[in-house]
Design an enzyme around this catalytic site. Structure first.
Site, PDB file in Angstrom:
ATOM      1  N   THR A 157       0.981  -1.541  -0.254  1.00 30.11           N
ATOM      2  CA  THR A 157       0.415   0.137  -0.155  1.00 30.11           C
ATOM      3  C   THR A 157       1.133   1.098  -0.318  1.00 30.11           C
ATOM      4  OG1 THR A 157      -0.461  -0.519   2.458  1.00 30.11           O
ATOM      5  CG2 THR A 157      -1.945  -1.125   0.614  1.00 30.11           C
ATOM      6  N   LYS A 183       3.729  -7.386   4.254  1.00 35.31           N
ATOM      7  CA  LYS A 183       3.252  -5.428   4.025  1.00 35.31           C
ATOM      8  C   LYS A 183       2.807  -5.178   4.882  1.00 35.31           C
ATOM      9  CE  LYS A 183      -0.146  -3.628   3.640  1.00 35.31           C
ATOM     10  NZ  LYS A 183       0.034  -2.590   4.130  1.00 35.31           N
ATOM     11  N   THR A 194       0.176  -6.414  13.197  1.00 36.53           N
ATOM     12  CA  THR A 194       0.857  -5.286  12.794  1.00 36.53           C
ATOM     13  C   THR A 194       1.187  -5.467  10.760  1.00 36.53           C
ATOM     14  OG1 THR A 194       1.879  -8.379  12.426  1.00 36.53           O
ATOM     15  CG2 THR A 194       2.763  -6.779  14.183  1.00 36.53           C
ATOM     16  N   GLU A 279       6.190   3.820   7.070  1.00 33.90           N
ATOM     17  CA  GLU A 279       5.589   5.214   5.880  1.00 33.90           C
ATOM     18  C   GLU A 279       6.550   6.110   7.071  1.00 33.90           C
ATOM     19  OE1 GLU A 279       0.703   4.125   5.984  1.00 33.90           O
ATOM     20  OE2 GLU A 279       1.239   5.342   7.137  1.00 33.90           O
ATOM     21  N   ASN A 397      -0.335  10.649   6.069  1.00 36.71           N
ATOM     22  CA  ASN A 397      -1.748   9.930   6.817  1.00 36.71           C
ATOM     23  C   ASN A 397      -3.102  11.382   7.086  1.00 36.71           C
ATOM     24  OD1 ASN A 397      -1.289   7.252   7.976  1.00 36.71           O
ATOM     25  ND2 ASN A 397       0.616   7.826   7.884  1.00 36.71           N
TER      26      ASN A 397
END
Length: 402
Positions: A157, A183, A194, A279, A397
């Site tokens: 993602t 992932k 997780t 991220e 985000n």
């Protein structure tokens, strides 16, 4: 890295005997990036699976559980889609997941109950069934021994890079392999919350024997990482053993301890890659707590440090504000006396027995940061991995669905 003790095999999951994979674009991701993955085994796989502990759960989890229950923990095919989580989509979401499993089973000619499905992506969106079903014939036809990296890329993602690995244990007739893909970049927090991680092995081991081994490995690897202290509702970890190497794990065969060590090494490396490519992550942080009163208290202190946003932002800013680390450990409810504790960062002791210690070398400056806390209160220890908290994480985000 711990996996260096084992021979690395190219191909990710496809490095395992009898396993093929494919990944392609069906229209969920932009820029023609692959968003649909399929992994298949020539033989039935004894399977151990674990799921998120979030009370909110994606539709695929009930489907996964039910099919493994019906098949008595056997599986032959796994379909994974990215971009759409199929979570909070009601009974229709469950029906859609079941339809996809049945379509794949029909295409491959395998039992429907041995075909599984997993989703990852945005919560609250239904699967684009027309796009996915239209792509299934091409996806099934694309299965090959060279498809492991495409599959690993398809399940991403916001991951910065695909995560896949295969290792070989032993040599000659006693050799077997373990390969995995995973992932996870955000909503990374333990207690089987997780990520998606799927591991295949050609070792021969029963589901009953595999389950406790996989659980122990999960607790020492995937359940020891944290990126942002948020728990996904779709997380799934599964280990599939097809036995095609003919190397049996257990009495009279390969040692159970060796198999568990190899599985742990592979999962630890995939876990570390999750943090590394999380991220907005710019630094990987290893946290070790030593000489705590109990294992539970060691884990509590390690996770308190890993989850502290003040610690993570200080690390991002190269700010050696070690007081934040000590404060996180001492405020989490664990039994720790600062007057006995020692804190070391990047090999430099900065605090010992209630007082600061002068140090010469700069700390928290590199891409890898190592924090060690000695509680001097027992014999228990724990380790955790996390990343820093960057401006890029906030940006990703803040704009995730827009």
């Amino acid at each position: 890295m711990a996996t260096q003790k084992y021979k690395r095999i190219p191909g990710g999951v496809c490095g395992v005997t009898g396993v093929t994979a494919a990944g392609l674009h069906c229209g969920m991701k932009a820029n023609n990036e692959p968003d649909l993955a399929l992994v298949a085994s020539e033989a039935e796989c004894n399977t151990a699976a674990f799921y998120t502990t979030n009370r909110l759960q994606g539709a695929h989890i009930s489907v996964f559980k039910n099919r493994l229950r019906i098949s008595r923990n056997n599986a032959m095919a796994l379909l994974v889609n990215a971009k759409v989580a199929n979570c909070s989509t009601g009974e229709q979401g469950v029906r859609d997941s079941n339809v996809l499993c049945n379509r794949v089973a029909a295409q491959l000619g395998v039992p429907a109950e041995q075909t599984l499905h997993a989703s990852t992506g945005v919560i609250g969106r239904r699967l684009p069934m027309d796009k996915i079903t239209a792509a299934l014939p091409a996806l099934c036809a694309a299965l090959s021994k060279s498809g492991g990296e495409d599959a690993a890329r398809a399940i991403m993602t916001t991951d910065a890079a695909p995560k896949s690995l295969c290792i070989q244990i032993g040599s000659g007739k006693g050799a077997y392999r373990i390969g995995g893909m995973a992932k996870g970049a955000g909503m990374i927090h333990p207690n089987m919350a997780t990520m998606l991680a799927f591991v295949f092995t050609d070792a021969a081991i029963s589901a009953r024997a595999l389950n406790p081994i996989a659980r122990r490995v999960m607790n020492k690897t995937f359940n020891c990482i944290s990126v942002d202290n948020d728990m996904s509702p779709n997380d799934t970890f599964a280990v599939f053993a097809n036995g095609l190497s003919r190397v049996r794990i257990g009495p009279g065969g390969a040692p159970v301890e060796e198999f568990e060590d190899a599985l742990e090494c592979l999962c630890a490396e995939l876990s570390r890659q999750m943090v590394l490519y999380g991220e907005g992550v710019t630094k990987v942080v290893t946290i070790e707590v030593e000489r705590a009163r109990t294992p539970a208290q060691a884990r509590t202190m390690a996770m308190a440090i890993a989850d502290s946003q003040l610690v993570k932002t200080a690390i991002f800013g190269n700010d050696p504000n070690w007081g934040r680390i000590l404060s996180a450990a001492c405020s989490c409810g664990a039994d720790i006396d600062p007057a006995r504790a020692t804190l070391t960062i990047d090999g430099q002791t900065v605090f010992a027995r209630g007082e600061p210690v002068s140090y010469r070398r700069r700390i928290m400056q590199g891409k890898e940061v190592h924090i060690r806390l000695d509680a001097d209160n027992g014999q228990a220890s724990a380790q955790r991995w996390t990343g820093d908290l960057s401006i890029e994480y906030v940006k990703i985000n803040a704009e995730y669905t827009t």
